[in-house]
Design a protein around this motif. Structure first.
Motif, PDB file in Angstrom:
ATOM      1  N   VAL A 113     -33.584  12.847   7.863  1.00 35.37           N
ATOM      2  CA  VAL A 113     -34.809  13.512   8.329  1.00 35.37           C
ATOM      3  C   VAL A 113     -34.458  14.762   9.133  1.00 35.37           C
ATOM      4  O   VAL A 113     -35.072  15.830   8.965  1.00 35.37           O
ATOM      5  CB  VAL A 113     -35.672  12.547   9.165  1.00 35.37           C
ATOM      6  CG1 VAL A 113     -36.782  13.306   9.898  1.00 35.37           C
ATOM      7  CG2 VAL A 113     -36.283  11.460   8.279  1.00 35.37           C
ATOM      8  N   MET A 114     -33.448  14.660   9.999  1.00 36.49           N
ATOM      9  CA  MET A 114     -33.057  15.812  10.806  1.00 36.49           C
ATOM     10  C   MET A 114     -32.422  16.904   9.949  1.00 36.49           C
ATOM     11  O   MET A 114     -32.586  18.093  10.234  1.00 36.49           O
ATOM     12  CB  MET A 114     -32.125  15.361  11.936  1.00 36.49           C
ATOM     13  CG  MET A 114     -32.823  14.528  12.995  1.00 36.49           C
ATOM     14  SD  MET A 114     -31.803  14.156  14.446  1.00 36.49           S
ATOM     15  CE  MET A 114     -30.658  12.953  13.775  1.00 36.49           C
ATOM     16  N   LYS A 115     -31.699  16.529   8.903  1.00 32.62           N
ATOM     17  CA  LYS A 115     -31.168  17.527   7.982  1.00 32.62           C
ATOM     18  C   LYS A 115     -32.309  18.275   7.283  1.00 32.62           C
ATOM     19  O   LYS A 115     -32.243  19.496   7.087  1.00 32.62           O
ATOM     20  CB  LYS A 115     -30.266  16.855   6.935  1.00 32.62           C
ATOM     21  CG  LYS A 115     -28.878  16.507   7.425  1.00 32.62           C
ATOM     22  CD  LYS A 115     -28.029  15.954   6.282  1.00 32.62           C
ATOM     23  CE  LYS A 115     -26.571  15.788   6.688  1.00 32.62           C
ATOM     24  NZ  LYS A 115     -25.736  15.269   5.577  1.00 32.62           N
ATOM     25  N   GLU A 116     -33.343  17.538   6.897  1.00 28.64           N
ATOM     26  CA  GLU A 116     -34.490  18.174   6.263  1.00 28.64           C
ATOM     27  C   GLU A 116     -35.210  19.099   7.239  1.00 28.64           C
ATOM     28  O   GLU A 116     -35.707  20.165   6.851  1.00 28.64           O
ATOM     29  CB  GLU A 116     -35.450  17.106   5.723  1.00 28.64           C
ATOM     30  CG  GLU A 116     -36.696  17.630   5.053  1.00 28.64           C
ATOM     31  CD  GLU A 116     -36.423  18.434   3.787  1.00 28.64           C
ATOM     32  OE1 GLU A 116     -37.362  19.097   3.304  1.00 28.64           O
ATOM     33  OE2 GLU A 116     -35.294  18.392   3.266  1.00 28.64           O
ATOM     34  N   ALA A 117     -35.243  18.704   8.521  1.00 27.41           N
ATOM     35  CA  ALA A 117     -35.826  19.579   9.539  1.00 27.41           C
ATOM     36  C   ALA A 117     -35.076  20.897   9.613  1.00 27.41           C
ATOM     37  O   ALA A 117     -35.686  21.971   9.697  1.00 27.41           O
ATOM     38  CB  ALA A 117     -35.802  18.874  10.896  1.00 27.41           C
ATOM     39  N   ARG A 118     -33.760  20.821   9.572  1.00 28.76           N
ATOM     40  CA  ARG A 118     -32.961  22.049   9.590  1.00 28.76           C
ATOM     41  C   ARG A 118     -33.244  22.895   8.356  1.00 28.76           C
ATOM     42  O   ARG A 118     -33.387  24.126   8.438  1.00 28.76           O
ATOM     43  CB  ARG A 118     -31.472  21.711   9.660  1.00 28.76           C
ATOM     44  CG  ARG A 118     -30.572  22.947   9.790  1.00 28.76           C
ATOM     45  CD  ARG A 118     -29.127  22.620   9.531  1.00 28.76           C
ATOM     46  NE  ARG A 118     -28.902  22.101   8.190  1.00 28.76           N
ATOM     47  CZ  ARG A 118     -27.709  21.911   7.643  1.00 28.76           C
ATOM     48  NH1 ARG A 118     -26.618  22.199   8.343  1.00 28.76           N
ATOM     49  NH2 ARG A 118     -27.588  21.423   6.417  1.00 28.76           N
ATOM     50  N   ARG A 119     -33.351  22.247   7.199  1.00 27.57           N
ATOM     51  CA  ARG A 119     -33.609  22.986   5.959  1.00 27.57           C
ATOM     52  C   ARG A 119     -34.937  23.741   6.037  1.00 27.57           C
ATOM     53  O   ARG A 119     -35.069  24.868   5.532  1.00 27.57           O
ATOM     54  CB  ARG A 119     -33.608  22.031   4.764  1.00 27.57           C
ATOM     55  CG  ARG A 119     -33.623  22.717   3.411  1.00 27.57           C
ATOM     56  CD  ARG A 119     -33.771  21.732   2.269  1.00 27.57           C
ATOM     57  NE  ARG A 119     -35.116  21.175   2.211  1.00 27.57           N
ATOM     58  CZ  ARG A 119     -36.153  21.804   1.642  1.00 27.57           C
ATOM     59  NH1 ARG A 119     -36.002  23.004   1.115  1.00 27.57           N
ATOM     60  NH2 ARG A 119     -37.341  21.230   1.609  1.00 27.57           N
ATOM     61  N   ARG A 120     -35.928  23.115   6.687  1.00 25.78           N
ATOM     62  CA  ARG A 120     -37.251  23.724   6.802  1.00 25.78           C
ATOM     63  C   ARG A 120     -37.385  24.604   8.051  1.00 25.78           C
ATOM     64  O   ARG A 120     -38.453  25.156   8.298  1.00 25.78           O
ATOM     65  CB  ARG A 120     -38.327  22.638   6.842  1.00 25.78           C
ATOM     66  CG  ARG A 120     -38.426  21.770   5.613  1.00 25.78           C
ATOM     67  CD  ARG A 120     -39.694  20.959   5.638  1.00 25.78           C
ATOM     68  NE  ARG A 120     -39.745  19.975   4.569  1.00 25.78           N
ATOM     69  CZ  ARG A 120     -40.848  19.311   4.215  1.00 25.78           C
ATOM     70  NH1 ARG A 120     -41.989  19.547   4.870  1.00 25.78           N
ATOM     71  NH2 ARG A 120     -40.819  18.427   3.249  1.00 25.78           N
ATOM     72  N   ASN A 121     -36.316  24.679   8.821  1.00 26.23           N
ATOM     73  CA  ASN A 121     -36.328  25.475  10.052  1.00 26.23           C
ATOM     74  C   ASN A 121     -37.380  24.968  11.039  1.00 26.23           C
ATOM     75  O   ASN A 121     -38.118  25.753  11.656  1.00 26.23           O
ATOM     76  CB  ASN A 121     -36.551  26.960   9.743  1.00 26.23           C
ATOM     77  CG  ASN A 121     -36.133  27.853  10.898  1.00 26.23           C
ATOM     78  OD1 ASN A 121     -35.229  27.530  11.670  1.00 26.23           O
ATOM     79  ND2 ASN A 121     -36.818  28.976  11.045  1.00 26.23           N
ATOM     80  N   LEU A 122     -37.443  23.649  11.184  1.00 25.53           N
ATOM     81  CA  LEU A 122     -38.370  23.012  12.119  1.00 25.53           C
ATOM     82  C   LEU A 122     -37.589  22.426  13.292  1.00 25.53           C
ATOM     83  O   LEU A 122     -36.454  21.967  13.131  1.00 25.53           O
ATOM     84  CB  LEU A 122     -39.167  21.908  11.423  1.00 25.53           C
ATOM     85  CG  LEU A 122     -40.121  22.357  10.315  1.00 25.53           C
ATOM     86  CD1 LEU A 122     -40.677  21.149   9.572  1.00 25.53           C
ATOM     87  CD2 LEU A 122     -41.257  23.204  10.891  1.00 25.53           C
ATOM     88  N   GLY A 123     -38.208  22.400  14.450  1.00 26.38           N
ATOM     89  CA  GLY A 123     -37.534  21.943  15.649  1.00 26.38           C
ATOM     90  C   GLY A 123     -37.552  20.437  15.821  1.00 26.38           C
ATOM     91  O   GLY A 123     -38.232  19.695  15.097  1.00 26.38           O
ATOM     92  N   LEU A 124     -36.779  19.971  16.803  1.00 27.52           N
ATOM     93  CA  LEU A 124     -36.739  18.579  17.241  1.00 27.52           C
ATOM     94  C   LEU A 124     -37.036  18.601  18.738  1.00 27.52           C
ATOM     95  O   LEU A 124     -36.376  19.319  19.485  1.00 27.52           O
ATOM     96  CB  LEU A 124     -35.372  17.951  16.974  1.00 27.52           C
ATOM     97  CG  LEU A 124     -34.772  18.151  15.573  1.00 27.52           C
ATOM     98  CD1 LEU A 124     -33.353  17.606  15.521  1.00 27.52           C
ATOM     99  CD2 LEU A 124     -35.634  17.482  14.509  1.00 27.52           C
ATOM    100  N   CYS A 125     -38.009  17.838  19.185  1.00 27.21           N
ATOM    101  CA  CYS A 125     -38.528  17.967  20.545  1.00 27.21           C
ATOM    102  C   CYS A 125     -38.229  16.749  21.398  1.00 27.21           C
ATOM    103  O   CYS A 125     -38.631  15.627  21.064  1.00 27.21           O
ATOM    104  CB  CYS A 125     -40.037  18.206  20.498  1.00 27.21           C
ATOM    105  SG  CYS A 125     -40.817  18.332  22.126  1.00 27.21           S
ATOM    106  N   ASN A 126     -37.526  16.968  22.518  1.00 25.71           N
ATOM    107  CA  ASN A 126     -37.275  15.923  23.505  1.00 25.71           C
ATOM    108  C   ASN A 126     -38.528  15.738  24.357  1.00 25.71           C
ATOM    109  O   ASN A 126     -39.007  16.678  24.997  1.00 25.71           O
ATOM    110  CB  ASN A 126     -36.088  16.306  24.387  1.00 25.71           C
ATOM    111  CG  ASN A 126     -35.616  15.167  25.264  1.00 25.71           C
ATOM    112  OD1 ASN A 126     -36.402  14.300  25.662  1.00 25.71           O
ATOM    113  ND2 ASN A 126     -34.335  15.144  25.599  1.00 25.71           N
TER     114      ASN A 126
END
Length: 262
Positions: free
Chosen positions: A196-209
């Motif tokens: 899921v996080m790899k796909e986030a990178r592919r889509r240029n989407l962030g991950l939020c703490n």
């Protein structure tokens, strides 16, 4: 309004489901979908789930509860069923026995994720938070040993599963096409989170703490009961994503660190 789908997989969970269900029912956020995916339990799990659904429907709190009970091929197959049925903006997998720490936890997730301050297309692919460990009675034991980093990426998990699966809120439109790999018996959740996080990178989407405790995790579970087999499988997952040599070297560091602490 932002909608959250919670997926709870059950099998012979009549004793543990009520704690989870009660914590979902108590959530003050109105747009909650709770999917209970049962593996054709031979005990009273489905009856417990149906009684919970009746209470939720009567509460008029805007929540919906959907119960499916059928044979499956294990917990990760059931999670795939839940992921396919999810209609919320984000999806969370909350095991029977695990529960939200407060009635406003979902509201805290939405507020701290600042979802209402941005267009939905810019929402983070993952919202993640802290975890407390509780005993079988739901009593606090300690914070989870591994804590989320300020900035998470798919590479972070080479240091271990820094975010508990039950504290990992995935954007549904990102996660739906990423199924749990049924070749893994114990660690498909680790693999899924990384993908899921790899796909986030592919889509240029962030991950939020979220900077908040978002789940109370019951210490005993399948991974705990089969700890050695789980560790071996997790090693395979890490080799798949990070390579054999980096994974081996990191585990050498894990072993050295344990000796130093001892």
């Amino acid at each position: 309004m932002i909608k959250l789908t919670i997926v709870t997989v059950t099998y012979k969970a009549a004793a543990t489901l009520p704690r989870t269900a009660d914590s979902v029912l108590a959530q003050t956020h109105r747009h909650v979908e709770h999917l209970i995916i049962d593996g054709a339990s031979p005990d009273t799990t489905v009856a417990v789930a149906e009684a919970y659904k009746a209470r939720s429907d009567a509460a008029g709190n805007g929540h919906t509860v959907d119960i499916v009970s059928a044979h499956d091929y294990g917990i990760y197959d059931a999670m795939n069923k839940g992921l396919k049925r999810a209609t919320g903006d984000y999806v969370l997998f909350l095991n029977a026995g695990d529960f939200f720490p407060a009635a406003d936890t979902v509201e805290t997730v939405i507020r701290n994720g600042r979802l209402e301050d941005m267009p939905s297309g810019e929402w983070p692919a993952v919202l993640y938070g802290d975890t407390n460990i509780v005993d079988d009675e739901g009593r606090f034991l300690r914070p989870r040993r591994l804590s989320p980093p300020e900035r998470l990426s798919w590479r972070s998990f080479i240091h271990g599963m820094l975010v508990c699966h039950q504290a990992f809120y995935a954007r549904t439109d990102v996660a739906r096409g990423i199924t749990y790999d049924l070749h893994y018996r114990y660690s498909a959740d680790v693999d899924w989170c990384i993908r899921v996080m790899k796909e986030a990178r592919r889509r240029n989407l962030g991950l939020c703490n979220l900077h908040a405790v978002v789940v109370n995790y019951t210490e005993e579970g399948q991974t705990t009961l089969y700890h050695k087999a789980s560790l071996k499988e997790r090693y395979r997952v890490m080799c798949r994503h990070y390579g054999t040599v980096p994974t081996f070297l990191m585990h050498c560091w894990f072993a050295l660190r344990s000796l130093i602490k001892a």
